[in-house]
Design an enzyme around this catalytic site. Structure first.
Site, PDB file in Angstrom:
ATOM      1  N   HIS A  94      50.139  27.715   2.263  1.00  0.00           N
ATOM      2  CA  HIS A  94      49.345  26.109   2.134  1.00  0.00           C
ATOM      3  C   HIS A  94      48.760  25.873   0.953  1.00  0.00           C
ATOM      4  O   HIS A  94      48.195  26.831   0.312  1.00  0.00           O
ATOM      5  CB  HIS A  94      48.430  25.850   3.661  1.00  0.00           C
ATOM      6  CG  HIS A  94      47.128  26.581   3.545  1.00  0.00           C
ATOM      7  ND1 HIS A  94      46.010  26.393   2.739  1.00  0.00           N
ATOM      8  CD2 HIS A  94      46.880  27.902   4.169  1.00  0.00           C
ATOM      9  CE1 HIS A  94      45.057  26.987   3.065  1.00  0.00           C
ATOM     10  NE2 HIS A  94      45.490  28.132   3.645  1.00  0.00           N
ATOM     11  N   ASP A  96      46.819  23.062   0.429  1.00  0.00           N
ATOM     12  CA  ASP A  96      45.411  22.304   0.463  1.00  0.00           C
ATOM     13  C   ASP A  96      44.433  23.475   0.516  1.00  0.00           C
ATOM     14  O   ASP A  96      44.603  24.651   0.853  1.00  0.00           O
ATOM     15  CB  ASP A  96      45.509  21.553   1.963  1.00  0.00           C
ATOM     16  CG  ASP A  96      45.686  22.357   3.128  1.00  0.00           C
ATOM     17  OD1 ASP A  96      46.538  23.072   3.276  1.00  0.00           O
ATOM     18  OD2 ASP A  96      44.655  22.334   3.991  1.00  0.00           O
ATOM     19  N   GLU A 161      46.893  22.281   6.148  1.00  0.00           N
ATOM     20  CA  GLU A 161      46.576  23.647   6.910  1.00  0.00           C
ATOM     21  C   GLU A 161      45.112  23.570   7.597  1.00  0.00           C
ATOM     22  O   GLU A 161      44.853  24.288   8.506  1.00  0.00           O
ATOM     23  CB  GLU A 161      46.836  24.832   6.409  1.00  0.00           C
ATOM     24  CG  GLU A 161      47.022  25.943   7.213  1.00  0.00           C
ATOM     25  CD  GLU A 161      45.817  26.625   7.359  1.00  0.00           C
ATOM     26  OE1 GLU A 161      45.509  27.327   8.618  1.00  0.00           O
ATOM     27  OE2 GLU A 161      44.748  26.574   6.609  1.00  0.00           O
ATOM     28  N   GLU A 162      44.066  23.167   6.528  1.00  0.00           N
ATOM     29  CA  GLU A 162      42.692  23.453   6.720  1.00  0.00           C
ATOM     30  C   GLU A 162      42.268  22.489   7.793  1.00  0.00           C
ATOM     31  O   GLU A 162      41.496  22.868   8.681  1.00  0.00           O
ATOM     32  CB  GLU A 162      41.832  23.083   5.494  1.00  0.00           C
ATOM     33  CG  GLU A 162      42.273  24.299   4.419  1.00  0.00           C
ATOM     34  CD  GLU A 162      41.545  25.800   4.686  1.00  0.00           C
ATOM     35  OE1 GLU A 162      41.298  25.999   5.783  1.00  0.00           O
ATOM     36  OE2 GLU A 162      41.900  26.585   3.943  1.00  0.00           O
ATOM     37  N   ASP A 188      47.980  34.484   5.513  1.00  0.00           N
ATOM     38  CA  ASP A 188      46.981  33.735   5.395  1.00  0.00           C
ATOM     39  C   ASP A 188      45.599  34.323   5.973  1.00  0.00           C
ATOM     40  O   ASP A 188      44.969  33.563   6.614  1.00  0.00           O
ATOM     41  CB  ASP A 188      47.393  32.273   6.159  1.00  0.00           C
ATOM     42  CG  ASP A 188      46.130  30.996   5.797  1.00  0.00           C
ATOM     43  OD1 ASP A 188      45.460  31.341   4.449  1.00  0.00           O
ATOM     44  OD2 ASP A 188      46.361  30.063   6.483  1.00  0.00           O
ATOM     45  N   HIS A 382      36.888  30.214   1.845  1.00  0.00           N
ATOM     46  CA  HIS A 382      35.969  29.070   2.217  1.00  0.00           C
ATOM     47  C   HIS A 382      34.505  29.262   1.703  1.00  0.00           C
ATOM     48  O   HIS A 382      33.595  28.506   1.578  1.00  0.00           O
ATOM     49  CB  HIS A 382      35.849  28.722   3.516  1.00  0.00           C
ATOM     50  CG  HIS A 382      36.961  28.382   4.421  1.00  0.00           C
ATOM     51  ND1 HIS A 382      36.999  27.786   5.523  1.00  0.00           N
ATOM     52  CD2 HIS A 382      38.224  28.398   3.941  1.00  0.00           C
ATOM     53  CE1 HIS A 382      38.462  27.581   5.758  1.00  0.00           C
ATOM     54  NE2 HIS A 382      39.108  27.924   4.977  1.00  0.00           N
TER      55      HIS A 382
END
Ligand SMILES: [Zn+2]
Length: 406
Positions: A94, A96, A161-162, A188, A382
């Site tokens: 992903h 994003d 995706e997030e 991921d 994150h």
């Protein structure tokens, strides 16, 4: 020893020689923000422009799928396929990222890549930049090698995706791009040694429970109904019942059992001398895929309807629910393909695990497609000062490339 003449060694040499180029591509990507509009960003379209240009610059064909989201922002997805086989092995990363969070916690600008030794810092370097750049350069190396591929290499760079993949993989699946015998790798989720391949996930159930009694002065309890004491009894009853009934353990998961945890508790009354008329608490539950989420929910409601709680009214609200799809069989071809690539390239023996969940793999499993989640690196998605090891980007590229050579 004629080591450098076998196709894999040649491919590895080619990938090693691309190391600086990978760093440059990662830095270029980090400099273009790709935060969801729902989190205050502008989406990943500008980043997709950069990646599309890069892929096309290598002579690869790229198809682009742009969708408008609820805020009318364009959400972009890219697909590039190499090879002429019947079957396609897709690698799905992903574009994003989550937002930077508290800037004061970052030692460097999160959107200006910073390099220190083997580490490259910046938002999205780890989640999902490392695997994304690795997958792109695996594709480049294979396209340059000219060797015949075991499967088509399908590179999928997705949006959104997030925040639930509504304008990313969910849309692409509806486009009919993926067909029956295709296989999927979703790089991921990282483990340090890269020796865990995720084949399963737990279901998630978050529940808000409100217990209604009757508020009254604490000196005259007979005139009211103490919601607090009933809430406490209900918590204990749920805790006892659920752990006993849903006791199965699966070695693939960590922890190996389902979890039913009473967590948040809302403020009730302001004074010691008031019996609370309303009590609100929450449960966080992660359920092994052998069980049905609906059964858990029905059981909880049954407990609340029992005689013990006839004096109070109890309401339930599902705050989040994700029913885990059927796990991917560790005997499936996709598991064998990635395991062999990992052990050939990294000299570790991978094992099948079930972990967090919540990746694009769930959408494929739901459609009945075998898919695995794999990654190598720190588990720091994150977080502030997010980074990726440059050597791990190279490892990713080598593992991905190895899956396509005989
Ligand atoms: Zn991610």
């Amino acid at each position: 020893m004629a080591q450098s003449t076998d196709p894999l060694s040649q491919l590895n040499l080619r990938i090693d020689s691309m190391r600086e180029e990978m760093v440059k591509a990662m830095a270029g990507m980090v400099g273009i923000k790709a935060v969801s509009p729902a989190s205050g960003g502008t989406g990943e379209s500008a980043r997709a422009d950069f990646l599309e240009k890069t892929l096309k610059g290598w002579g690869l064909k790229v198809k682009r799928y742009d969708y408008k989201d609820d805020s009318s922002s364009v959400r972009s997805n890219l697909i590039s396929v190499l090879g002429k086989s019947e079957r396609t092995l897709w690698i799905v990363a992903h574009m994003d990222t989550v937002a930077e969070g508290d800037l004061a916690l970052w030692r460097h600008d999160p959107f200006n890549a910073h390099i220190e030794g083997d580490r490259i810092f910046g938002r999205g370097t780890n989640d999902n930049g490392e695997a994304l750049i690795g997958a792109m350069f695996a594709l480049k190396a294979l396209s340059r090698s000219g060797s015949k591929l075991k499967y088509n290499y399908g590179l999928v760079l997705v949006a959104d995706e997030e925040l639930g993949s509504k304008f990313g993989i969910q849309k692409l699946i509806k486009e009919g791009i993926f067909i029956k015998d295709d296989m999927f790798i979703v790089p991921d989720s990282n483990t340090k040694n890269g020796d865990e391949v995720e084949v399963a996930e737990k279901s998630i159930l978050w529940l808000k429970v409100t217990v209604h009694g009757q508020q009254v002065h604490a000196s005259t309890p007979g005139m009211g109904v103490n919601a607090g004491i009933y809430a406490a009894r209900l918590m204990v009853a749920m805790d006892d019942f659920l752990h006993k009934k849903y006791e199965a353990r699966s070695k693939a998961f960590e922890p190996p059992s389902s979890t039913f945890e009473m967590t948040k508790h809302e403020k009730n009354v302001d004074s010691i001398n008031i019996i609370p008329g309303k009590e609100v608490f929450y449960m966080d539950s992660r359920i092994l895929p052998t069980y049905r989420t609906q059964d858990v929910l029905d059981d909880i409601k049954k407990i609340a309807k029992s005689n013990e709680f006839s004096k109070v009214r109890i309401e339930f609200e599902v705050m989040q629910r994700e029913d885990a799809p059927q796990p991917t069989d560790p005997k499936s071809e996709i598991f064998a393909v990635i395991s062999s690539a990992i052990s050939r390239q990294m000299k570790v023996k991978p094992k099948a695990v079930g972990i967090g969940g919540g990746t694009c793999a769930a959408y494929f499993r739901r459609e009945g497609w075998p898919s695995v989640v794999w990654g190598v690196g720190e588990d720091i998605a994150h977080q502030p000062n997010e980074f990726a090891y440059i050597s791990d980007i190279v490892k990713c590229a080598k593992v991905f490339a190895a899956m396509f050579v005989q």
